[in-house]
Write an enzyme that holds these catalytic residues in place. Structure first.
Site, mmCIF file in Angstrom:
data_model
loop_
_atom_site.group_PDB
_atom_site.id
_atom_site.type_symbol
_atom_site.label_atom_id
_atom_site.label_comp_id
_atom_site.label_asym_id
_atom_site.label_seq_id
_atom_site.Cartn_x
_atom_site.Cartn_y
_atom_site.Cartn_z
ATOM 1 N N TRP A 358 0.834 -1.209 0.000
ATOM 2 C CA TRP A 358 0.000 0.000 0.000
ATOM 3 C C TRP A 358 0.863 1.252 0.000
ATOM 4 O O TRP A 358 0.378 2.350 -0.233
ATOM 5 C CB TRP A 358 -0.995 -0.022 1.165
ATOM 6 C CG TRP A 358 -0.372 0.083 2.546
ATOM 7 C CD1 TRP A 358 0.373 -0.864 3.173
ATOM 8 C CD2 TRP A 358 -0.462 1.199 3.451
ATOM 9 N NE1 TRP A 358 0.768 -0.425 4.415
ATOM 10 C CE2 TRP A 358 0.269 0.827 4.623
ATOM 11 C CE3 TRP A 358 -1.063 2.440 3.421
ATOM 12 C CZ2 TRP A 358 0.396 1.676 5.724
ATOM 13 C CZ3 TRP A 358 -0.936 3.277 4.527
ATOM 14 C CH2 TRP A 358 -0.206 2.905 5.660
ATOM 15 N N ASP A 359 2.155 1.081 0.228
ATOM 16 C CA ASP A 359 3.112 2.185 0.116
ATOM 17 C C ASP A 359 2.933 2.934 -1.206
ATOM 18 O O ASP A 359 3.079 4.153 -1.268
ATOM 19 C CB ASP A 359 4.546 1.647 0.124
ATOM 20 C CG ASP A 359 4.890 0.839 1.355
ATOM 21 O OD1 ASP A 359 3.961 0.338 2.008
ATOM 22 O OD2 ASP A 359 6.091 0.690 1.634
ATOM 23 N N GLU A 489 1.751 -1.598 13.030
ATOM 24 C CA GLU A 489 1.808 -3.068 13.102
ATOM 25 C C GLU A 489 2.267 -3.574 14.468
ATOM 26 O O GLU A 489 2.441 -4.773 14.652
ATOM 27 C CB GLU A 489 2.719 -3.605 11.982
ATOM 28 C CG GLU A 489 2.111 -3.396 10.601
ATOM 29 C CD GLU A 489 3.082 -3.700 9.456
ATOM 30 O OE1 GLU A 489 4.291 -3.469 9.639
ATOM 31 O OE2 GLU A 489 2.629 -4.145 8.388
ATOM 32 N N LYS A 601 4.322 2.068 15.915
ATOM 33 C CA LYS A 601 5.408 1.889 14.954
ATOM 34 C C LYS A 601 5.431 3.022 13.934
ATOM 35 O O LYS A 601 6.493 3.516 13.549
ATOM 36 C CB LYS A 601 5.214 0.550 14.246
ATOM 37 C CG LYS A 601 6.323 0.135 13.320
ATOM 38 C CD LYS A 601 5.964 -1.181 12.640
ATOM 39 C CE LYS A 601 7.022 -1.632 11.655
ATOM 40 N NZ LYS A 601 6.500 -2.684 10.748
ATOM 41 N N GLN A 602 4.283 3.363 13.427
ATOM 42 C CA GLN A 602 4.192 4.436 12.442
ATOM 43 C C GLN A 602 2.804 5.044 12.531
ATOM 44 O O GLN A 602 1.911 4.456 13.135
ATOM 45 C CB GLN A 602 4.434 3.902 11.033
ATOM 46 C CG GLN A 602 3.311 3.001 10.509
ATOM 47 C CD GLN A 602 3.606 2.442 9.123
ATOM 48 O OE1 GLN A 602 4.201 1.387 8.984
ATOM 49 N NE2 GLN A 602 3.195 3.156 8.097
#
Lengths: 767, 767
Positions: A358-359, A489, A601-602
């Protein structure tokens, strides 16, 4: 930062001095690519030290049999793996019969690599004393042609410095190669023919199972002091072809070998014509010649840079970082072929089977939309349309029906390439990013045509998925989405991840809107699509019911949306209180500890605030940023860029700049301690966003281009170009303000800090 | 039920007729074991068809390197794997030089297997016509001696039926064997010496890494019509030793070979003495002889059955089922060696690395406590005490400190053998079952000595773990336990699993109680343990704080404890509404779908109600049973037994009986479609509980034995024996009532249906 050996330079990546421990890292950093093929910076001559060999052909993959500890129902049986392709660069070099090998030679006196990003070539030069006491100076120039994208070129020059010596060069092809990343040590390549003819050689090999036919080819010419050297021997074996050039050099004399090589494949030619196509490519390259091809390379890169460069004054490392990122993105994907996509490692390593995450939609699309012709972004969208059928099959495998589509977490050909249940089956927000990209493409380009032609079908498949994936909770009297993994994640199998739920609702609402628009504006397409998808009014009513009654976890106390149900039950200790020795937590903590921690994480909730910025006030952004960022460990390469953009929006330029540095020099400084495995290509587009959307504040609002420019204290000025609906605008930001230059011959108006500014072609407008 | 070829018989497992597709299943079902070694029912002679070879030595394992798809921090690097051991049973048979092989022979005329559970032997007989037209009748009798537990015995008899023929028998040993289950195809065994001496042969081999030294040995004697046959040839190779017996048989004559074989290992002998020990074992076996050893075998099994048999009248299949279960449990574990435990597959297959799950404490301990000498249960508890240090190390690896202990999910030597994060790191309730077993042992045996000697240290480690694993939720103003997997493995990474939280609180409370009791009653032990564990008053206060303020999810609406946070958000459709085609869901559904469904693999909340029955009223049990059982798919072999017991308690005998049948004939009828991989040993103890605790209603309350006997409609009567504190009581239940016989010479009182009943030795008391 984990390494500091790359010299600061605005246009080149330079390494000085030979260090065996850096060979694999540099092989990644000095990688070459031209969109069609790629090559790690492996040495041409033999190297017996630690090395990670990598030659790659875009779109040529192998479906390796899945390997897991414990099989879970629904896992893909096979997954497409990036393949190490036959080696075309190899040149064995012998000096007085001793093999040149930097690992075993007596002494490496000097060693230098330069990746010239401005011109798109890589040069390696060294002086070494062999065990037999002969001292040689070697210079190797290599590039992968952008003009002839099946062809790479090498000029390999050897000078003997301290004595006369016989130099033998054996350029070769080798299809007896292996993947480092292989699940079952399967044989990936089957070689069917090895041949040579005069100064050319060919190896025909096809991939097992996928049966991509390839011809790896080469042509070599050698000369010394102006006189050409004839081939003394041609040899072949089952998986190797080589030519031999031998020459006696006097002290100080040079022998130079020019090698053209590369691949023709059945992806672009008939499988039976590959040698012929290779001969054609070589004829073309020979006609232009090494120097001519290099000139064309410089020009091609000049064209790319003219549009996509970001220049930064006053901060060489920041400048080098962004150019390295833009260079790698362009090496990886040029948008010519809608069957290709942007792999997370590009052509720099094997890690991660498959190429498309999906990046692409969430991070890469904006870069390609703004710096390329519109067809490039169109091709990225079309890629997903082409995979719609497989996304529907994938959803069926997981129990969905009636044309619901779940796009794979990572793929090469539309099939899922991932097998960790918490990701493969549960990180379903990826579906939303694909819908968002359709919206974003139209918002930026103003080109609606993709939606009636292809996009609406994709949207319907995605809306169906969300509708079926939600279930009604009698308890909450709302629809809920259970058992998901969000962009963060470090949480698995959670209920009601706010980002996922928000995307789900948005996808349904957006699809319903577009259905109406297509119905009105493109009735023929509408009828075709309704016929094809058998979409009924009662089904869309059910969608609406779910979208209107979806649950969003919210904390009244903190006045923030909650990342997921139960987030507030965690021990809410902020990251700054964590001892340094426990970071990064993904290397120091066991997985369960990470999961029950509050650490992010992000961007997760904040990713939603990034996509849907206009749905929320700046005050809301501030509240959520201040709540979540302190729990964020940024252990994904995709994390700093979003936070950089949001910090900039909140006027926190120092923080924004720190995030920028981290994303832009992630690989050059090897923050994640893994650069030898390859580069982080997709996050490089996030670096671009950090400057253009973060510092530059570029937005498209109501069909208009907007800027709210700011500049980091460390910089004197920066500038970038934007292709907005085929109008090229150059934006320059200084400490004093910003100015805008418009190409073409019609005026256009933009907004700067909310004020309308009219741009006149050829004039620099201050704002 | 998935198969129906085992003949109904009260004391034997019988297969008639040869079916190549059943060979692997029967190899599991007809397995032999004697607690020290085990053997799948592989043929002695060559068999070229599909077969799963398995010879096992208790406690001899190999630490195979872990294999996972994606590595998670905290996974064990290695895990102990059940090893296929060198083959001692092999006998090659040639008739007129043609190999006897049931896969390739011209015709199998008849074929019969019998596993005589009453006497502990296995017999296979068949008639076959070879391709060379010779017709043979073969009878093979095999057993693993309970008396000489290093020795197995085989009598292999061949009669030629239709002509004279030369018969050659080659008994052999073979250490060139492989595991079917191997992560990296490592070599597990290293053979160091192969030798023979007269009619004996020996292979010395040690396991790689663990270095268990073993000697596989054999001795063979052959005779025909009363005359012994001399060895015609002895051969050896790197991993094989063989003896050859050749004899010309006249039509109708018989040749018989008696082979003793087995293992001596460095677990019980000096590694340098293994051949000597093997010779001693063979001397002993020879002295007793095949028939003598078989007689002893029958006696040894008679002794086992005298105590542990459950007889059922009126229902042959139910009778066969329970005896098969009791037989297999006794074949697997006899409690002689506290370094051994009860593997989930016993000696019948390789599946699951390691041998010890929480099954031992939760399901197996009651059986061994009630049917064996008390030392057997003591040894099972001691096993965990011996692993305490490794459990502390394991907890440290996951970030716990200060002596907190987390016992592994499955182990051979105390180290974790599991690597799925959601189980390995999160199925932590196993720790509670170990504490519960300590409580249960004392409750049943009245022997407190284990607690001051060993148990209290175990309890402290476990209490520390729970204290540290909980965290305070500001939101709930309670302590919570986040990110766990309960006994219902169809939920992963959930918060506040009620069963886990309940066990956690109970463990702390119980440990604090026992600390007080040991302090008062065993002050020296107390001082030693406090010194060793450095347990302080402030630490126990913190424990108490957590135990007193732990959160338990509860639904006011349903007046039930919730399996976990958020359970009521699921789509609560009961199992009976699921189409049959979607069952079993673990084969039909993808993992995410299972996880977000309400379906329960095995008792979870109800497991808590089973352990802590006396904490809840029958009305509460009924409410919880009626709420959860309808969502339970019973896809774990451990599920039916607990539900059978609870259904019986609720007076639902028909339901209890159905659960009973399912658990007792799980392998015989192959409900789970996997019997070829081995048997489900640990759930067999659950079958025993279904009768004794379920139908018989046996409980220990206030130091007294209680029964509330019921009987399934299908049965006429059933009876079992219980060793309660060294008093043997035989319980017989009929349709009319129940009666009790007490061995020994002192009276004792029990309660039947709540009424005091006095048992007099030697008298049958009706109640």
């Amino acid at each position: 930062m984990n390494q500091d050996y790359i010299q600061a330079n605005t246009w080149s990546i330079i390494e000085e001095g030979f260090d065996k421990d850096r060979v694999e890292s540099s092989e990644s950093l000095f990688s070459l690519g031209n969109g069609a093929m790629g090559q790690r910076a492996n040495f041409e001559e033999d190297y017996s030290g630690s090395t990670f060999q990598g030659s790659y052909i875009a779109g040529v993959y192998y479906p390796d049999k899945t390997r897991v500890g414990w099989w879970k129902n629904g896992y893909p049986e096979y997954f497409a793996k990036v393949l190490n392709a036959p080696n075309w660069i190899g040149i064995q070099v012998f000096v007085n019969s001793e093999a040149l090998d930097l690992n075993t030679c007596k002494k490496v006196i000097s060693f230098r690599r330069e990746l010239n990003m401005k011109e798109g070539w890589y040069k390696r030069s060294f002086q070494a004393i062999l065990s037999n006491e002969v001292e040689v100076a070697v210079t190797v120039t290599r590039f992968l042609s952008l003009d002839l994208d099946e062809v790479g070129a090498i000029k390999y020059e050897v000078v003997v410095l301290n004595d006369d010596a016989e130099v033998k060069m054996i350029p070769y092809l080798d299809s007896g190669i292996k993947n480092r990343d292989s699940n079952w040590d399967d044989k990936f390549w089957n070689t069917t023919d090895v041949s040579y003819e005069n100064n050319r050689a060919f190896i025909e090999a096809h991939t097992m199972k996928t049966n991509f036919a390839t011809c790896t080819f080469m042509q070599a010419e050698a000369a010394s002091e102006g006189a050409s050297i004839t081939i003394s021997k041609s040899e072949k074996s089952e998986t190797k072809a080589s030519l031999e050039f031998v020459h006696d050099l006097k002290k100080g004399e040079k022998m130079a070998l020019v090698k053209f090589g590369g691949y023709t494949t059945s992806r672009y030619h008939k499988a039976t014509d590959l040698v012929k196509a290779a001969n054609n490519a070589l004829d073309e390259a020979t006609k232009i010649g090494f120097e001519g091809l290099l000139e064309k390379q410089k020009q091609a890169w000049a064209d790319i840079w003219w549009m996509s460069d970001i220049s930064i004054n006053g901060d060489i490392k920041a400048q080098q970082g962004i150019r390295f990122n833009i260079f790698q993105l362009n090496q990886t994907y040029l948008g010519k072929d809608s069957r290709l996509n942007i792999g997370p490692k590009g052509f720099t390593g094997e890690k991660y089977g498959g190429s498309t995450y999906w990046d692409t939609e969430a991070y890469c699309l904006p870069f390609y939309m703004a710096t390329k012709d519109q067809t490039v972004a169109w091709n990225l969208l079309k890629y997903r349309y082409n995979h719609l059928e497989k996304a529907i099959e994938n959803a069926q495998k997981l129990g969905f029906k009636n044309g619901a589509a779940l796009y794979p977490m990572v793929t090469m050909n539309g099939e899922e390439c991932h097998n960790e249940w918490e990701i493969t089956f549960e990180e379903i927000h990826r579906n939303g990013a694909i819908a968002f990209a359709i919206f974003n493409y139209y918002r930026f380009t103003g080109d609606y045509s993709y939606i009636p032609e292809m996009g609406l079908e994709v949207l319907i498949g995605i809306a169906r998925f969300w509708h079926q994936r939600a279930n009604y909770s009698e308890n909450k009297e709302k629809y809920v989405i259970l058992g998901v993994t969000g962009p963060n994640e470090y949480e698995n199998n959670v209920n009601n991840n706010w980002y996922t739920n928000y995307l789900a609702k948005w996808c349904i609402d957006y699809t319903l809107e577009e259905l109406e628009k297509v119905k009105e504006g493109y009735p023929e397409d509408y009828d075709r699509i309704i016929g094809l998808t058998k979409l009924s009014a009662s089904e869309t009513e059910q969608w609406q019911e779910v979208a209107d009654n979806l649950y969003f976890p919210y904390s009244e106390k903190h006045t923030v949306y909650l990342q997921q149900d139960g987030f507030l039950d965690k021990e809410l200790i902020t990251v700054d209180k964590l001892p340094k020795t426990e970071r990064p937590i993904n290397q120091k903590w066991s997985w369960d500890r990470i999961l029950r921690s509050p650490y992010i994480k992000q961007a997760d909730v904040l990713q939603g605030f990034y996509f849907f910025e206009d749905h929320f006030s700046t005050e809301e952004l501030k509240r959520h940023f201040d709540f979540y960022e302190p729990f964020t460990v940024h252990e994904s390469s995709l994390s700093p860029c979003v936070h950089s953009i949001q910090a900039a929006k909140l006027g926190r330029m120092q923080q924004a700049y720190e995030f920028y540095l981290r994303t832009s020099r992630l690989d050059l400084d090897d923050y994640n301690k893994e650069v030898e495995e390859g580069l982080h290509i997709t996050s490089m587009a996030g670096t671009w966003m950090s400057i253009v959307e973060g510092f530059g504040g570029m937005r498209v609002i109501d069909d208009k281009l907007n800027f709210t420019p700011q500049i980091p204290e460390e910089w004197d000025s920066y500038s970038f170009k934007i292709n907005f609906r085929n109008r090229i605008i150059k934006v320059t930001v200084t400490k004093k303000g910003s100015n805008y230059e418009l190409a073409g011959n019609e005026e256009m108006s933009i907004r700067v800090n909310g004020e309308r500014v009219v741009l006149l072609p050829g004039k620099t407008v201050e704002a």
